[in-house]
Scaffold this motif. Structure first.
Motif, PDB file in Angstrom:
ATOM      1  N   ALA A 193       9.967 -12.584  19.958  1.00 15.06           N
ATOM      2  CA  ALA A 193       9.897 -11.120  20.017  1.00 15.06           C
ATOM      3  C   ALA A 193      10.354 -10.477  18.709  1.00 15.06           C
ATOM      4  O   ALA A 193       9.737  -9.522  18.238  1.00 15.06           O
ATOM      5  CB  ALA A 193      10.732 -10.595  21.179  1.00 15.06           C
ATOM      6  N   SER A 194      11.416 -10.996  18.106  1.00 20.16           N
ATOM      7  CA  SER A 194      11.888 -10.413  16.845  1.00 20.16           C
ATOM      8  C   SER A 194      10.892 -10.664  15.722  1.00 20.16           C
ATOM      9  O   SER A 194      10.694  -9.806  14.856  1.00 20.16           O
ATOM     10  CB  SER A 194      13.272 -10.947  16.464  1.00 20.16           C
ATOM     11  N   LEU A 195      10.245 -11.822  15.736  1.00 16.71           N
ATOM     12  CA  LEU A 195       9.233 -12.123  14.718  1.00 16.71           C
ATOM     13  C   LEU A 195       8.009 -11.222  14.870  1.00 16.71           C
ATOM     14  O   LEU A 195       7.436 -10.767  13.876  1.00 16.71           O
ATOM     15  CB  LEU A 195       8.832 -13.594  14.775  1.00 16.71           C
ATOM     16  N   ARG A 196       7.628 -10.937  16.114  1.00 20.72           N
ATOM     17  CA  ARG A 196       6.517 -10.000  16.349  1.00 20.72           C
ATOM     18  C   ARG A 196       6.886  -8.596  15.856  1.00 20.72           C
ATOM     19  O   ARG A 196       6.078  -7.902  15.242  1.00 20.72           O
ATOM     20  CB  ARG A 196       6.140  -9.956  17.830  1.00 20.72           C
ATOM     21  N   ALA A 197       8.124  -8.185  16.133  1.00 18.34           N
ATOM     22  CA  ALA A 197       8.578  -6.866  15.684  1.00 18.34           C
ATOM     23  C   ALA A 197       8.621  -6.798  14.164  1.00 18.34           C
ATOM     24  O   ALA A 197       8.267  -5.765  13.572  1.00 18.34           O
ATOM     25  CB  ALA A 197       9.955  -6.563  16.269  1.00 18.34           C
ATOM     26  N   GLU A 198       9.022  -7.880  13.528  1.00 18.08           N
ATOM     27  CA  GLU A 198       9.047  -7.933  12.067  1.00 18.08           C
ATOM     28  C   GLU A 198       7.634  -7.775  11.508  1.00 18.08           C
ATOM     29  O   GLU A 198       7.403  -7.036  10.549  1.00 18.08           O
ATOM     30  CB  GLU A 198       9.658  -9.259  11.622  1.00 18.08           C
ATOM     31  N   GLN A 199       6.691  -8.431  12.149  1.00 16.02           N
ATOM     32  CA  GLN A 199       5.295  -8.336  11.723  1.00 16.02           C
ATOM     33  C   GLN A 199       4.761  -6.914  11.929  1.00 16.02           C
ATOM     34  O   GLN A 199       4.056  -6.378  11.076  1.00 16.02           O
ATOM     35  CB  GLN A 199       4.459  -9.353  12.494  1.00 16.02           C
ATOM     36  N   GLN A 200       5.107  -6.311  13.040  1.00 13.20           N
ATOM     37  CA  GLN A 200       4.662  -4.939  13.314  1.00 13.20           C
ATOM     38  C   GLN A 200       5.250  -3.967  12.283  1.00 13.20           C
ATOM     39  O   GLN A 200       4.554  -3.075  11.789  1.00 13.20           O
ATOM     40  CB  GLN A 200       5.071  -4.533  14.724  1.00 13.20           C
ATOM     41  N   ALA A 201       6.523  -4.143  11.951  1.00 10.95           N
ATOM     42  CA  ALA A 201       7.147  -3.286  10.937  1.00 10.95           C
ATOM     43  C   ALA A 201       6.459  -3.482   9.589  1.00 10.95           C
ATOM     44  O   ALA A 201       6.250  -2.514   8.848  1.00 10.95           O
ATOM     45  CB  ALA A 201       8.641  -3.592  10.830  1.00 10.95           C
ATOM     46  N   ALA A 202       6.072  -4.713   9.298  1.00  7.46           N
ATOM     47  CA  ALA A 202       5.380  -4.995   8.034  1.00  7.46           C
ATOM     48  C   ALA A 202       4.044  -4.267   7.981  1.00  7.46           C
ATOM     49  O   ALA A 202       3.693  -3.687   6.944  1.00  7.46           O
ATOM     50  CB  ALA A 202       5.182  -6.495   7.863  1.00  7.46           C
ATOM     51  N   ARG A 203       3.310  -4.291   9.072  1.00  7.98           N
ATOM     52  CA  ARG A 203       2.016  -3.590   9.091  1.00  7.98           C
ATOM     53  C   ARG A 203       2.209  -2.088   8.894  1.00  7.98           C
ATOM     54  O   ARG A 203       1.454  -1.445   8.168  1.00  7.98           O
ATOM     55  CB  ARG A 203       1.271  -3.876  10.391  1.00  7.98           C
ATOM     56  N   LYS A 204       3.227  -1.539   9.533  1.00  7.42           N
ATOM     57  CA  LYS A 204       3.509  -0.114   9.376  1.00  7.42           C
ATOM     58  C   LYS A 204       3.894   0.186   7.929  1.00  7.42           C
ATOM     59  O   LYS A 204       3.406   1.149   7.335  1.00  7.42           O
ATOM     60  CB  LYS A 204       4.640   0.306  10.316  1.00  7.42           C
ATOM     61  N   GLY A 205       4.732  -0.647   7.348  1.00  7.63           N
ATOM     62  CA  GLY A 205       5.142  -0.456   5.961  1.00  7.63           C
ATOM     63  C   GLY A 205       3.972  -0.579   5.000  1.00  7.63           C
ATOM     64  O   GLY A 205       3.870   0.189   4.038  1.00  7.63           O
ATOM     65  N   GLN A 206       3.078  -1.523   5.266  1.00  8.82           N
ATOM     66  CA  GLN A 206       1.886  -1.676   4.433  1.00  8.82           C
ATOM     67  C   GLN A 206       1.053  -0.403   4.457  1.00  8.82           C
ATOM     68  O   GLN A 206       0.574   0.055   3.419  1.00  8.82           O
ATOM     69  CB  GLN A 206       1.024  -2.842   4.923  1.00  8.82           C
ATOM     70  N   ALA A 207       0.876   0.149   5.637  1.00 11.68           N
ATOM     71  CA  ALA A 207       0.074   1.371   5.766  1.00 11.68           C
ATOM     72  C   ALA A 207       0.728   2.531   5.014  1.00 11.68           C
ATOM     73  O   ALA A 207       0.047   3.303   4.328  1.00 11.68           O
ATOM     74  CB  ALA A 207      -0.120   1.724   7.239  1.00 11.68           C
ATOM     75  N   LEU A 208       2.034   2.663   5.122  1.00 15.99           N
ATOM     76  CA  LEU A 208       2.738   3.742   4.421  1.00 15.99           C
ATOM     77  C   LEU A 208       2.674   3.558   2.907  1.00 15.99           C
ATOM     78  O   LEU A 208       2.426   4.513   2.165  1.00 15.99           O
ATOM     79  CB  LEU A 208       4.200   3.804   4.883  1.00 15.99           C
ATOM     80  N   ALA A 209       2.880   2.327   2.451  1.00 11.93           N
ATOM     81  CA  ALA A 209       2.820   2.052   1.015  1.00 11.93           C
ATOM     82  C   ALA A 209       1.409   2.301   0.480  1.00 11.93           C
ATOM     83  O   ALA A 209       1.241   2.864  -0.606  1.00 11.93           O
ATOM     84  CB  ALA A 209       3.269   0.621   0.734  1.00 11.93           C
ATOM     85  N   ALA A 210       0.407   1.909   1.242  1.00 14.11           N
ATOM     86  CA  ALA A 210      -0.979   2.138   0.822  1.00 14.11           C
ATOM     87  C   ALA A 210      -1.280   3.636   0.759  1.00 14.11           C
ATOM     88  O   ALA A 210      -1.973   4.099  -0.162  1.00 14.11           O
ATOM     89  CB  ALA A 210      -1.945   1.433   1.767  1.00 14.11           C
ATOM     90  N   LYS A 211      -0.755   4.388   1.705  1.00 13.77           N
ATOM     91  CA  LYS A 211      -0.956   5.836   1.710  1.00 13.77           C
ATOM     92  C   LYS A 211      -0.349   6.464   0.454  1.00 13.77           C
ATOM     93  O   LYS A 211      -0.975   7.305  -0.194  1.00 13.77           O
ATOM     94  CB  LYS A 211      -0.315   6.429   2.973  1.00 13.77           C
ATOM     95  N   LEU A 212       0.854   6.041   0.092  1.00  9.58           N
ATOM     96  CA  LEU A 212       1.473   6.549  -1.131  1.00  9.58           C
ATOM     97  C   LEU A 212       0.694   6.110  -2.364  1.00  9.58           C
ATOM     98  O   LEU A 212       0.507   6.886  -3.297  1.00  9.58           O
ATOM     99  CB  LEU A 212       2.924   6.071  -1.239  1.00  9.58           C
ATOM    100  N   ALA A 213       0.232   4.881  -2.374  1.00  9.43           N
ATOM    101  CA  ALA A 213      -0.528   4.369  -3.516  1.00  9.43           C
ATOM    102  C   ALA A 213      -1.817   5.172  -3.698  1.00  9.43           C
ATOM    103  O   ALA A 213      -2.188   5.490  -4.831  1.00  9.43           O
ATOM    104  CB  ALA A 213      -0.838   2.889  -3.333  1.00  9.43           C
ATOM    105  N   ARG A 214      -2.484   5.497  -2.599  1.00 12.63           N
ATOM    106  CA  ARG A 214      -3.714   6.301  -2.692  1.00 12.63           C
ATOM    107  C   ARG A 214      -3.420   7.673  -3.302  1.00 12.63           C
ATOM    108  O   ARG A 214      -4.171   8.156  -4.144  1.00 12.63           O
ATOM    109  CB  ARG A 214      -4.369   6.460  -1.328  1.00 12.63           C
ATOM    110  N   SER A 215      -2.338   8.282  -2.889  1.00 13.01           N
ATOM    111  CA  SER A 215      -2.019   9.606  -3.426  1.00 13.01           C
ATOM    112  C   SER A 215      -1.648   9.516  -4.902  1.00 13.01           C
ATOM    113  O   SER A 215      -1.877  10.454  -5.654  1.00 13.01           O
ATOM    114  CB  SER A 215      -0.900  10.274  -2.624  1.00 13.01           C
ATOM    115  N   MET A 216      -1.115   8.384  -5.329  1.00 12.04           N
ATOM    116  CA  MET A 216      -0.757   8.194  -6.737  1.00 12.04           C
ATOM    117  C   MET A 216      -2.015   8.056  -7.583  1.00 12.04           C
ATOM    118  O   MET A 216      -2.053   8.509  -8.711  1.00 12.04           O
ATOM    119  CB  MET A 216       0.099   6.942  -6.922  1.00 12.04           C
ATOM    120  N   ARG A 217      -3.049   7.419  -7.061  1.00 15.60           N
ATOM    121  CA  ARG A 217      -4.282   7.217  -7.815  1.00 15.60           C
ATOM    122  C   ARG A 217      -5.082   8.510  -7.929  1.00 15.60           C
ATOM    123  O   ARG A 217      -5.857   8.678  -8.848  1.00 15.60           O
ATOM    124  CB  ARG A 217      -5.132   6.140  -7.155  1.00 15.60           C
ATOM    125  N   VAL A 218      -4.880   9.421  -7.003  1.00 12.85           N
ATOM    126  CA  VAL A 218      -5.625  10.670  -6.988  1.00 12.85           C
ATOM    127  C   VAL A 218      -5.227  11.568  -8.149  1.00 12.85           C
ATOM    128  O   VAL A 218      -6.047  12.236  -8.740  1.00 12.85           O
ATOM    129  CB  VAL A 218      -5.423  11.408  -5.643  1.00 12.85           C
TER     130      VAL A 218
END
Length: 145
Positions: free
Chosen positions: A105-130
């Motif tokens: 369960a903790s490993l699944r939660a870690e993976q879920q947090a990683a996916r959320k973090g990836q999405a947030l980082a990608a969102k910031l990266a997109r705004s930086m390229r704009v």
């Protein structure tokens, strides 16, 4: 499953590192939406820190070090810097309270947090390229080299 989680966290680390290392925008130059995304990312980094420590031990400072780097490079004003640190600590407490022991369960939660973090980082990266930084021209594309 642990391998997938670590790969996802590595990808988040690369994205988040690229965002802050580029120096493309300081916190005070960011829009309110970007500042909120930074706060959400700080929470997710804190949560990831707690979830990683569940399996790696309390001495593991991997995500805390990334958060410290982010706050150093953002050069936020004192109030926003305090908000970023508070969100990291709130995320850490949330992650720590969910899983007292390492397991599936903790490993699944870690993976879920990683996916959320990836999405947030990608969102910031997109705004930086704009938009380029206000004091610099847009960098040349790496693909052109």
């Amino acid at each position: 499953m642990k391998r997938l989680s670590l790969n996802a966290l590595l990808a988040l680390s690369i994205l988040a590192g690229g965002l802050v290392a580029s120096g493309a925008a300081l916190a005070q130059d960011r829009s309110p939406a970007e500042r909120q995304t930074l706060l959400d990312l700080a929470f997710t980094l804190g949560e990831s820190h707690a979830l990683r420590q569940v399996c790696e031990g309390a001495g593991d400072q991997y995500w805390r070090a990334r958060m410290m780097r982010l706050t150093d490079l953002e050069k936020a004003d004192q109030a926003f810097d305090a908000q970023l640190r508070d969100r990291f600590n709130t995320g850490f407490a949330a992650g720590q309270g969910q899983f007292p022991e390492c397991g599936e369960a903790s490993l699944r939660a870690e993976q879920q947090a990683a996916r959320k973090g990836q999405a947030l980082a990608a969102k910031l990266a997109r705004s930086m390229r704009v938009r380029p930084p206000s004091d610099q021209a847009a960098p040349e594309s790496v693909a052109d080299n």
